[in-house]
Design a protein around this motif. Structure first.
Motif, mmCIF file in Angstrom:
data_model
loop_
_atom_site.group_PDB
_atom_site.id
_atom_site.type_symbol
_atom_site.label_atom_id
_atom_site.label_comp_id
_atom_site.label_asym_id
_atom_site.label_seq_id
_atom_site.Cartn_x
_atom_site.Cartn_y
_atom_site.Cartn_z
ATOM 1 N N ALA A 120 0.844 -1.204 0.000
ATOM 2 C CA ALA A 120 0.000 0.000 0.000
ATOM 3 C C ALA A 120 0.878 1.253 0.000
ATOM 4 N N LYS A 121 1.927 1.224 0.818
ATOM 5 C CA LYS A 121 2.863 2.352 0.862
ATOM 6 C C LYS A 121 3.538 2.542 -0.495
ATOM 7 N N ALA A 122 3.931 1.425 -1.124
ATOM 8 C CA ALA A 122 4.587 1.496 -2.429
ATOM 9 C C ALA A 122 3.661 2.112 -3.472
ATOM 10 N N SER A 123 2.358 1.866 -3.337
ATOM 11 C CA SER A 123 1.430 2.408 -4.338
ATOM 12 C C SER A 123 1.374 3.936 -4.275
ATOM 13 N N VAL A 124 1.655 4.502 -3.109
ATOM 14 C CA VAL A 124 1.738 5.959 -2.978
ATOM 15 C C VAL A 124 3.081 6.443 -3.528
ATOM 16 N N ASP A 125 4.142 5.755 -3.131
ATOM 17 C CA ASP A 125 5.490 6.125 -3.575
ATOM 18 C C ASP A 125 5.603 6.099 -5.103
ATOM 19 N N ILE A 126 5.064 5.067 -5.737
ATOM 20 C CA ILE A 126 5.193 4.935 -7.192
ATOM 21 C C ILE A 126 4.415 6.053 -7.892
ATOM 22 N N ALA A 127 3.198 6.323 -7.424
ATOM 23 C CA ALA A 127 2.404 7.398 -8.034
ATOM 24 C C ALA A 127 3.091 8.757 -7.852
ATOM 25 N N PRO A 152 29.528 -22.103 -4.613
ATOM 26 C CA PRO A 152 30.191 -21.594 -5.819
ATOM 27 C C PRO A 152 29.344 -20.512 -6.506
ATOM 28 N N LEU A 153 28.081 -20.384 -6.111
ATOM 29 C CA LEU A 153 27.190 -19.390 -6.728
ATOM 30 C C LEU A 153 26.771 -18.345 -5.695
ATOM 31 N N PRO A 154 26.541 -17.107 -6.136
ATOM 32 C CA PRO A 154 26.067 -16.084 -5.194
ATOM 33 C C PRO A 154 24.685 -16.440 -4.634
ATOM 34 N N ILE A 155 24.512 -16.152 -3.348
ATOM 35 C CA ILE A 155 23.260 -16.427 -2.636
ATOM 36 C C ILE A 155 22.559 -15.091 -2.377
ATOM 37 N N ILE A 156 21.349 -14.961 -2.896
ATOM 38 C CA ILE A 156 20.642 -13.677 -2.848
ATOM 39 C C ILE A 156 19.453 -13.770 -1.883
ATOM 40 N N ALA A 157 19.315 -12.751 -1.041
ATOM 41 C CA ALA A 157 18.200 -12.704 -0.089
ATOM 42 C C ALA A 157 16.945 -12.179 -0.772
ATOM 43 N N ASP A 158 15.852 -12.939 -0.656
ATOM 44 C CA ASP A 158 14.569 -12.444 -1.168
ATOM 45 C C ASP A 158 13.599 -12.276 0.013
ATOM 46 N N GLU A 159 13.000 -13.361 0.470
ATOM 47 C CA GLU A 159 12.104 -13.250 1.633
ATOM 48 C C GLU A 159 12.819 -12.611 2.823
ATOM 49 N N ALA A 160 14.123 -12.844 2.958
ATOM 50 C CA ALA A 160 14.870 -12.295 4.102
ATOM 51 C C ALA A 160 15.064 -10.785 4.000
ATOM 52 N N CYS A 161 14.928 -10.249 2.787
ATOM 53 C CA CYS A 161 15.189 -8.818 2.586
ATOM 54 C C CYS A 161 13.913 -8.085 2.237
ATOM 55 N N GLN A 162 13.425 -7.332 3.181
ATOM 56 C CA GLN A 162 12.231 -6.541 2.918
ATOM 57 C C GLN A 162 12.621 -5.076 2.671
ATOM 58 N N ARG A 163 13.269 -4.482 3.663
ATOM 59 C CA ARG A 163 13.455 -3.037 3.631
ATOM 60 C C ARG A 163 14.907 -2.632 3.847
ATOM 61 N N LEU A 164 15.150 -1.336 3.750
ATOM 62 C CA LEU A 164 16.493 -0.784 3.936
ATOM 63 C C LEU A 164 17.143 -1.283 5.220
ATOM 64 N N THR A 203 8.458 -0.599 0.143
ATOM 65 C CA THR A 203 7.634 0.626 0.144
ATOM 66 C C THR A 203 7.911 1.555 -1.031
ATOM 67 N N GLY A 204 8.651 1.084 -2.040
ATOM 68 C CA GLY A 204 8.728 1.872 -3.260
ATOM 69 C C GLY A 204 10.110 2.331 -3.659
ATOM 70 N N LEU A 205 10.128 3.260 -4.606
ATOM 71 C CA LEU A 205 11.377 3.665 -5.252
ATOM 72 C C LEU A 205 12.285 4.478 -4.347
ATOM 73 N N HIS A 206 11.700 5.266 -3.457
ATOM 74 C CA HIS A 206 12.548 6.112 -2.609
ATOM 75 C C HIS A 206 13.461 5.246 -1.739
ATOM 76 N N GLU A 207 12.864 4.256 -1.091
ATOM 77 C CA GLU A 207 13.672 3.377 -0.242
ATOM 78 C C GLU A 207 14.547 2.450 -1.093
ATOM 79 N N ALA A 208 14.044 2.028 -2.246
ATOM 80 C CA ALA A 208 14.837 1.159 -3.134
ATOM 81 C C ALA A 208 16.142 1.844 -3.535
ATOM 82 N N ARG A 209 16.049 3.145 -3.845
ATOM 83 C CA ARG A 209 17.241 3.899 -4.247
ATOM 84 C C ARG A 209 18.280 3.897 -3.114
#
Lengths: 383, 383
Positions: free
Chosen positions: A133-140, A267-279, A300-306
């Motif tokens: 819901a927060k992301a929907s505000v951030d994206i708009a 031997p391969l990089p391990i990437i966090a998905d469920e473990a990584c939510q926010r900054l 919560t959107g692009l601002h935090e993603a950046r």
């Protein structure tokens, strides 16, 4: 009992109220990105919608054919920005919870949509969760402000669109024949994504079947499906010999120490998905994972993603951007950060039959291709 | 010997060549921010200049009356952006080294000034040091791109101009009477900055003399002047009782362990100045200092400064922005990040008699006040 009553309100009453309040056809059908009025007060509108999948979608725990989303729009000074919340059930959000949240958002208290830090701090303070819901505000907001500045966000951030990597195309679990058929469909793509985390025979059947058709590099998402670090390491070694180049979330997000053990030996990089939510998660994952998968609906959107990008880079962590089932709105928003990513998994809009926008990010020859149009560069189409 | 020859070239030949090539009056005297041509190739021009101080400027190691700077300008598509390199002698740069560096910068290879990440990565790759010269390109680029987007950078970054703190005004070491006079001059400011790091009697005389005039809060910059951690702690405890609210660089930048010891015991936050040059330093200082002082001339400009903010915040480190002696160009560039700062020390342009720009950041009632004009919002004035 209190929780139950709240859940009932969320899933019944609020949704009905929202359905009465918002008429999809009138809200999102017009072309709205150009100046069409001039109120210097931000106005947030929203509408529930249901995405239909081309194929039933199987991950390690369930199969689905639709995803509920909420489309948002913010108008200001004759400009319109579009956003979106996508609510796959495992995130714990729903039409009702998102609509309930968005009704509490009062943007009229801010004098300018440029105040993204203040606005998103306020939006974030409304509740503990509700990240989509927060992301929907951030994206708009980002779409709106980008349109005002006349530039897309990848450009505002100083990125080079030519740095966008290939996107992956998901081949899901199915019968042998369907897997072969789907792998052939994926031919235009340079990267195949496979969701594993079933039993060993099933996981290996899926990979072996794809390898009968093509040698295209594979990204594996185990979706926390492997229960033991030693088993996971064996699987990863087996996969590494079959042109797999990364593993997302091999173990439960709670198994941080075991994941650190695995990352050290993998031997391969391990990437966090469920473990990584926010900054705030990024620092905690440093040392245990090789990198993070950023999804706008989680962070919560692009601002935090950046900001997550800057922090992950400073910590020498690898970067990936992913998505839920989303329209071209959410997908194009996520694509703005694609130039900084090593892996891009943005096929959410390609796997649905009822997109609501045109003009967004395109996949050209398997590669994420960003437009030079302002904001997200999207336009709504009739429902 | 090789080094000597290079230094000779830098300090003699190159400066002469530059003086012949660039005519200040013709380059920077015209109003240049509006469309005046339309070449879609970026062109970098530059000019050496000497800032004159209102008062001789004393820090713990020397006294000066001028600072050499280089003014830059980048034109593209009829727009002009202004930048600046400031070279106080302790940074190891000079007119010659900056002009030499800037002559090697070829921006024509980039198709758009928006590609700030690629451009600054290239600029950074030209040499190991020359941070001020690099900043002069970064600042001009940001001014240029902000003008194209029609917005100032604090707004593009989503900051709230109302968050800007008060700026500090420096009261330097002098005779008792002059200190009293200077402290009275500082009356419009809400924060006084004092450079300590002399002997104990001198440091205490300076503080006591100011306290005879006013109780205004004081920020202390020790400029690595205290040689021993125990002595530093005693001084800090003494200062904390006299309404001092932070200490910059109490010990040598090389004394990281001693600084960590001090920070753990200090009643006041300890801020890294000389110890903090660039983004890559921030992580190393985490745990040893309470925060960092960002200066554009050290960190190569606004692009890296923006990333330092994100990283420092993620590491719970406090933030300060400082400056060298600079025109309103460099000062206004630094002021773009002021809304994110706890302390702002941006008086560089107030302490010179021959500024080259108008329209930049202003101090209103002691507070940094940002304009809504595009880019840096500055205009050149005749030399």
């Amino acid at each position: 009992m209190i929780t139950n009553r709240r859940n009932f309100l969320k899933s019944a009453g609020m949704l009905t109220a929202a359905a009465a309040l918002f008429n999809p056809a009138s809200l999102f059908a017009q072309k709205g990105s150009k100046k069409s009025g001039s109120s210097k007060v931000m106005k947030l509108e929203f509408e529930p919608y249901e995405l239909q999948f081309k194929h039933a979608f199987a991950i390690s725990t369930l199969t689905r054919t639709t995803t509920p989303i909420v489309l948002t729009k913010i108008t200001y000074d004759g400009y319109t920005g579009y956003g979106e919340a996508s609510m796959p059930p495992y995130l714990g959000e729903s039409h009702a919870s998102v609509l309930d949240f968005l009704k509490r958002v009062d943007l009229s208290q801010f004098s300018s949509p440029f105040m993204i830090e203040d606005i998103m701090a306020y939006v974030d303070s409304i509740s503990t969760n509700n990240c989509a819901a927060k992301a929907s505000v951030d994206i708009a907001l980002h779409d709106l402000v980008g349109r005002i500045m006349g530039q897309p966000w990848w450009k505002i951030w100083g990125f080079d669109a030519a740095d966008c990597p290939n996107t992956s195309y998901t081949v899901g679990l199915d019968t042998r024949d369907v897997i072969i058929e789907k792998t052939k469909e994926a031919a235009p793509y340079k990267v195949i994504k496979v969701k594993l985390g079933h039993d060993e025979a099933t996981d290996k059947m899926l990979i072996n079947t794809i390898r009968e058709v093509t040698d295209t590099v594979i990204c594996v998402d185990a979706n926390q499906g492997w229960k033991d670090k030693n088993y996971a390491l064996d699987m990863i070694n087996w996969l590494a010999e079959r042109n797999v180049n990364m593993i997302e979330q091999p173990l439960s997000k709670y198994m941080l120490d075991d994941t650190a053990w695995l990352t050290e030996r993998s031997p391969l990089p391990i990437i966090a998905d469920e473990a990584c939510q926010r900054l705030s998660d990024v620092k905690k994952l440093h040392g245990a994972y090789s990198g993070i998968n950023i999804k706008l609906m989680k962070c919560t959107g692009l601002h935090e993603a950046r900001e997550m990008i800057t922090l992950a880079q400073a910590l020498n962590m690898k970067l990936m951007v992913g998505c839920m089932s989303e329209t071209s709105c959410g997908i194009t928003a996520a694509a703005q950060i694609a130039p900084k990513m090593e892996w891009v998994d943005l096929d959410g809009n390609l796997l649905i039959t009822n997109d609501r926008f045109t003009g967004g990010m395109e996949i050209v020859d398997g590669k994420v291709t960003l437009s030079d149009r302002p904001g997200l560069g999207i336009e709504p189409i009739k429902a």
